[in-house]
Design an enzyme around this catalytic site. Structure first.
Site, PDB file in Angstrom:
ATOM      1  CB  SER A 139       3.375  11.407 -43.603  1.00 29.00           C
ATOM      2  OG  SER A 139       3.983  12.278 -42.725  1.00 29.00           O
ATOM      3  CE1 TYR A 152       3.479   6.795 -41.457  1.00 33.67           C
ATOM      4  CE2 TYR A 152       4.639   8.846 -41.320  1.00 33.67           C
ATOM      5  CZ  TYR A 152       3.393   8.421 -41.479  1.00 33.67           C
ATOM      6  OH  TYR A 152       2.267   8.716 -41.886  1.00 33.67           O
TER       7      TYR A 152
HETATM    8  P1  NAD Z   1      -6.690   4.895 -40.268  1.00 35.33           P
HETATM    9  O1  NAD Z   1      -5.491   3.734 -39.524  1.00 35.33           O
HETATM   10  O2  NAD Z   1      -7.086   5.342 -39.835  1.00 35.33           O
HETATM   11  O3  NAD Z   1      -6.408   4.156 -42.172  1.00 35.33           O
HETATM   12  C1  NAD Z   1      -5.372   3.810 -42.398  1.00 35.33           C
HETATM   13  C2  NAD Z   1      -5.891   2.422 -43.804  1.00 35.33           C
HETATM   14  O4  NAD Z   1      -5.319   1.394 -44.267  1.00 35.33           O
HETATM   15  C3  NAD Z   1      -7.055   2.133 -42.877  1.00 35.33           C
HETATM   16  O5  NAD Z   1      -8.231   2.006 -43.601  1.00 35.33           O
HETATM   17  C4  NAD Z   1      -6.503   0.288 -42.972  1.00 35.33           C
HETATM   18  O6  NAD Z   1      -7.346  -0.519 -42.690  1.00 35.33           O
HETATM   19  C5  NAD Z   1      -5.136   0.367 -44.104  1.00 35.33           C
HETATM   20  N1  NAD Z   1      -4.978  -1.032 -44.048  1.00 35.33           N
HETATM   21  C6  NAD Z   1      -3.406  -1.030 -43.418  1.00 35.33           C
HETATM   22  N2  NAD Z   1      -3.144  -1.945 -43.493  1.00 35.33           N
HETATM   23  C7  NAD Z   1      -3.609  -2.308 -44.165  1.00 35.33           C
HETATM   24  C8  NAD Z   1      -3.315  -3.757 -45.356  1.00 35.33           C
HETATM   25  N3  NAD Z   1      -1.880  -4.603 -45.203  1.00 35.33           N
HETATM   26  N4  NAD Z   1      -3.793  -3.940 -46.401  1.00 35.33           N
HETATM   27  C9  NAD Z   1      -4.635  -3.363 -46.792  1.00 35.33           C
HETATM   28  N5  NAD Z   1      -5.443  -1.671 -46.101  1.00 35.33           N
HETATM   29  C10 NAD Z   1      -4.463  -1.905 -44.968  1.00 35.33           C
HETATM   30  O7  NAD Z   1      -5.287   5.937 -40.767  1.00 35.33           O
HETATM   31  P2  NAD Z   1      -4.933   7.357 -41.676  1.00 35.33           P
HETATM   32  O8  NAD Z   1      -4.336   8.525 -40.693  1.00 35.33           O
HETATM   33  O9  NAD Z   1      -6.198   7.296 -42.317  1.00 35.33           O
HETATM   34  O10 NAD Z   1      -3.858   7.156 -42.824  1.00 35.33           O
HETATM   35  C11 NAD Z   1      -4.037   7.005 -43.890  1.00 35.33           C
HETATM   36  C12 NAD Z   1      -2.658   7.157 -44.471  1.00 35.33           C
HETATM   37  O11 NAD Z   1      -2.344   8.441 -44.503  1.00 35.33           O
HETATM   38  C13 NAD Z   1      -0.958   6.604 -44.360  1.00 35.33           C
HETATM   39  O12 NAD Z   1      -0.560   6.284 -45.202  1.00 35.33           O
HETATM   40  C14 NAD Z   1      -0.335   7.104 -43.335  1.00 35.33           C
HETATM   41  O13 NAD Z   1       0.807   7.172 -43.406  1.00 35.33           O
HETATM   42  C15 NAD Z   1      -0.876   9.138 -43.902  1.00 35.33           C
HETATM   43  N6  NAD Z   1      -0.931  10.343 -43.011  1.00 35.33           N
HETATM   44  C16 NAD Z   1      -1.952   9.882 -42.446  1.00 35.33           C
HETATM   45  C17 NAD Z   1      -1.414  11.017 -40.847  1.00 35.33           C
HETATM   46  C18 NAD Z   1      -2.654  11.324 -40.230  1.00 35.33           C
HETATM   47  O14 NAD Z   1      -2.399  12.613 -39.124  1.00 35.33           O
HETATM   48  N7  NAD Z   1      -3.336  10.539 -39.361  1.00 35.33           N
HETATM   49  C19 NAD Z   1      -0.422  12.028 -41.262  1.00 35.33           C
HETATM   50  C20 NAD Z   1       0.006  12.464 -42.398  1.00 35.33           C
HETATM   51  C21 NAD Z   1       0.112  10.851 -43.510  1.00 35.33           C
END
Ligand code: NAD
Length: 257
Positions: A139, A152
């Site tokens: 991130s 985080y």
């Molecule tokens: P999201 O909530 O849409 O997806 C998260 C995924 O992780 C889902 O498929 C969920 O089912 C899964 N998950 C959660 N807990 C779990 C567990 N215990 N075991 C297995 N799977 C699990 O979120 P996202 O925004 O797509 O985030 C995905 C990644 O990207 C994360 O690591 C997040 O930190 C990172 N990220 C997101 C953003 C953003 O702006 N959305 C920015 C930077 C980084």
């Protein structure tokens, strides 16, 4: 480019960025293992739809990334694991003195420790196959901080550090390890942060999006899951063979500030 014959495991891929990454890898020809902690019909339907639309093999394997043994078991059940995308993640927003301990533990386990377990289990398979790519979805918060996100930010900085170690340990092998650092991407994870952030800052939804989330994203646009998927595919390409141990920001200029 074709990733035909490669198998990609994407943790946390029934939603958001993980799902977008899985789609792009499947379109590039890789067989895909989708994962989350649920075992619903719709999870398996997702795998069927992706397989039907792309012509690759897609399986959905339930494994809870908060549990080390299940992380390792996911890689075992996957069989091959040429491409490992550590993406599973959760978020919680609170001042550090009020940060719930169970949320701290869950964020550190899912967002950081899971990458340790899956990578440890996947590297022997990559070595046996003579090729491997570890891509950690970190991130902008792996490079910078924001208030109220202690767990985080700690986990994501940890993932960036772990990425460098894996890169050094595999530097003379046909394996690379990199972290992608997205800025804000409008996914269910971000959507879920909006109410808490509205409360913390006493702001409307529109003001949170414009003045808190995209305030630090100079492009003033969310990144998309397709752009993240395309970046993963690039890291799997021959052009990226010498790219290892680094971070690629997909953040509309956030970390240039
Ligand atoms: P999201 O909530 O849409 O997806 C998260 C995924 O992780 C889902 O498929 C969920 O089912 C899964 N998950 C959660 N807990 C779990 C567990 N215990 N075991 C297995 N799977 C699990 O979120 P996202 O925004 O797509 O985030 C995905 C990644 O990207 C994360 O690591 C997040 O930190 C990172 N990220 C997101 C953003 C953003 O702006 N959305 C920015 C930077 C980084």
């Amino acid at each position: 480019m074709s990733l035909q014959g490669k198998t990609a495991v994407v943790t946390g891929s029934n939603s958001g960025i993980g799902l977008g990454v899985a789609w792009e890898l499947a379109k590039a020809g890789a067989n895909v293992v989708l994962n989350s902690f649920t075992d619903r019909d719709e999870d398996h339907e997702l795998a069927k739809t992706m397989a039907a639309e792309t012509g690759v093999e897609v399986r959905y394997i339930k494994a809870d990334m908060s549990k080390g043994a299940e992380c390792r078991d996911l890689i075992e059940q996957a069989g091959a694991c040429d491409i490992l995308v550590n993406n599973a993640g959760i978020q919680h927003v609170a001042p550090i003195s009020e940060f719930p301990v169970d949320k701290w533990d869950a964020i550190i386990a899912i967002n950081m420790n899971s990458a340790f377990h899956t990578t440890a289990a996947a590297l022997p398979k990559m070595r046996a196959a003579g090729w491997g790519r570890v891509v950690n979805i970190a991130s902008a918060h792996g490079l910078t901080a924001s208030p109220f996100k202690s767990a985080y930010v700690s986990a994501k900085h940890g993932v960036v550090g772990m990425t460098k170690v894996v890169a050094l340990e595999t530097a003379q092998e046909p394996i690379t390890a990199n972290a992608i650092c997205p800025g804000y991407v409008l996914t269910p994870l971000v959507e879920a942060q909006i109410p808490d952030t509205m409360k913390e800052y006493d702001m409307s939804r529109e003001d949170v999006i414009k003045n808190v989330m995209l305030e630090r994203q100079p492009s003033k646009e969310f990144a998309t899951v397709e752009q993240l998927g395309g970046t993963v595919v690039f890291l799997c390409s021959d052009a990226a063979t010498q790219i290892t141990g680094t971070t690629i920001s997909v953040d509309g200029g956030w970390t240039a500030l």
